[in-house]
Design a protein around this motif. Structure first.
Motif, PDB file in Angstrom:
ATOM      1  N   ALA A  12     -96.862 -40.684 -37.074  1.00  0.00           N
ATOM      2  CA  ALA A  12     -98.161 -41.012 -36.476  1.00  0.00           C
ATOM      3  C   ALA A  12     -98.957 -41.895 -37.431  1.00  0.00           C
ATOM      4  O   ALA A  12     -99.199 -41.512 -38.575  1.00  0.00           O
ATOM      5  CB  ALA A  12     -98.934 -39.741 -36.160  1.00  0.00           C
ATOM      6  N   ILE A  13     -99.352 -43.070 -36.953  1.00  0.00           N
ATOM      7  CA  ILE A  13    -100.135 -44.019 -37.744  1.00  0.00           C
ATOM      8  C   ILE A  13    -101.418 -44.292 -36.966  1.00  0.00           C
ATOM      9  O   ILE A  13    -101.369 -44.824 -35.854  1.00  0.00           O
ATOM     10  CB  ILE A  13     -99.365 -45.325 -37.968  1.00  0.00           C
ATOM     11  CG1 ILE A  13     -97.952 -45.028 -38.499  1.00  0.00           C
ATOM     12  CG2 ILE A  13    -100.121 -46.230 -38.928  1.00  0.00           C
ATOM     13  CD1 ILE A  13     -96.995 -46.194 -38.350  1.00  0.00           C
ATOM     14  N   ALA A  14    -102.559 -43.911 -37.530  1.00  0.00           N
ATOM     15  CA  ALA A  14    -103.835 -44.018 -36.819  1.00  0.00           C
ATOM     16  C   ALA A  14    -104.508 -45.359 -37.084  1.00  0.00           C
ATOM     17  O   ALA A  14    -104.585 -45.809 -38.229  1.00  0.00           O
ATOM     18  CB  ALA A  14    -104.757 -42.878 -37.235  1.00  0.00           C
ATOM     19  N   PHE A  15    -104.972 -45.990 -36.003  1.00  0.00           N
ATOM     20  CA  PHE A  15    -105.719 -47.243 -36.068  1.00  0.00           C
ATOM     21  C   PHE A  15    -106.866 -47.159 -35.069  1.00  0.00           C
ATOM     22  O   PHE A  15    -106.778 -46.452 -34.069  1.00  0.00           O
ATOM     23  CB  PHE A  15    -104.845 -48.441 -35.673  1.00  0.00           C
ATOM     24  CG  PHE A  15    -103.683 -48.706 -36.584  1.00  0.00           C
ATOM     25  CD1 PHE A  15    -103.871 -49.313 -37.807  1.00  0.00           C
ATOM     26  CD2 PHE A  15    -102.401 -48.363 -36.196  1.00  0.00           C
ATOM     27  CE1 PHE A  15    -102.803 -49.576 -38.643  1.00  0.00           C
ATOM     28  CE2 PHE A  15    -101.321 -48.623 -37.020  1.00  0.00           C
ATOM     29  CZ  PHE A  15    -101.521 -49.221 -38.256  1.00  0.00           C
ATOM     30  N   GLU A  16    -107.916 -47.921 -35.323  1.00  0.00           N
ATOM     31  CA  GLU A  16    -108.976 -48.059 -34.329  1.00  0.00           C
ATOM     32  C   GLU A  16    -108.348 -48.629 -33.047  1.00  0.00           C
ATOM     33  O   GLU A  16    -107.407 -49.432 -33.110  1.00  0.00           O
ATOM     34  CB  GLU A  16    -110.073 -49.002 -34.832  1.00  0.00           C
ATOM     35  CG  GLU A  16    -110.838 -48.490 -36.036  1.00  0.00           C
ATOM     36  CD  GLU A  16    -111.688 -47.279 -35.709  1.00  0.00           C
ATOM     37  OE1 GLU A  16    -112.072 -47.109 -34.529  1.00  0.00           O
ATOM     38  OE2 GLU A  16    -111.974 -46.503 -36.636  1.00  0.00           O
TER      39      GLU A  16
END
Length: 117
Positions: A12-16
């Motif tokens: 899981a890679i969080a970005f706006e």
């Protein structure tokens, strides 16, 4: 805050959401062309303030999950810059929309510039 899930292990890679939308278009453009590339980003300081990269190819499992329901307005210059950077030896550098030259920080968590081919 959206999430890019990468690979069979679902990293899981969080970005706006806005960043994620532009990234989705750039990645989709490269994959439609059957092109492989590295995706690079700067980590948030809460996860080490380093850099991370993943290899992306036509058989890579990707899932783009948005927290909001509305798709943002797309900045074509930003998408073009992302696509062009993906064709370099360093791979897709996640450039900041404002300056188009400084990579944005992720949040903690889990050819000719024409991208419309």
């Amino acid at each position: 805050m959206g999430t890019l899930f990468y690979g069979a292990g679902r990293l899981a890679i969080a970005f706006e959401d806005r960043v994620l939308a532009h990234l989705q278009i750039a990645v989709g453009t490269k994959l439609r062309r059957q092109e492989t590339f590295m995706l690079n980003w700067r980590d948030n300081e809460t996860v080490g303030d380093g850099r991370s990269a993943v290899w992306i190819g036509p058989h890579t499992d990707l899932h783009f999950k948005y927290s909001g329901s509305r798709f943002p307005e797309i900045n074509r210059e930003w998408v073009n810059a992302l696509v062009v950077s993906a064709s370099t030896p360093l791979g897709l550098q996640l450039l900041d929309e404002g300056s188009l030259d400084a990579p944005p920080t992720t949040k903690p968590g889990s050819n000719n510039g024409n991208f419309a081919s």
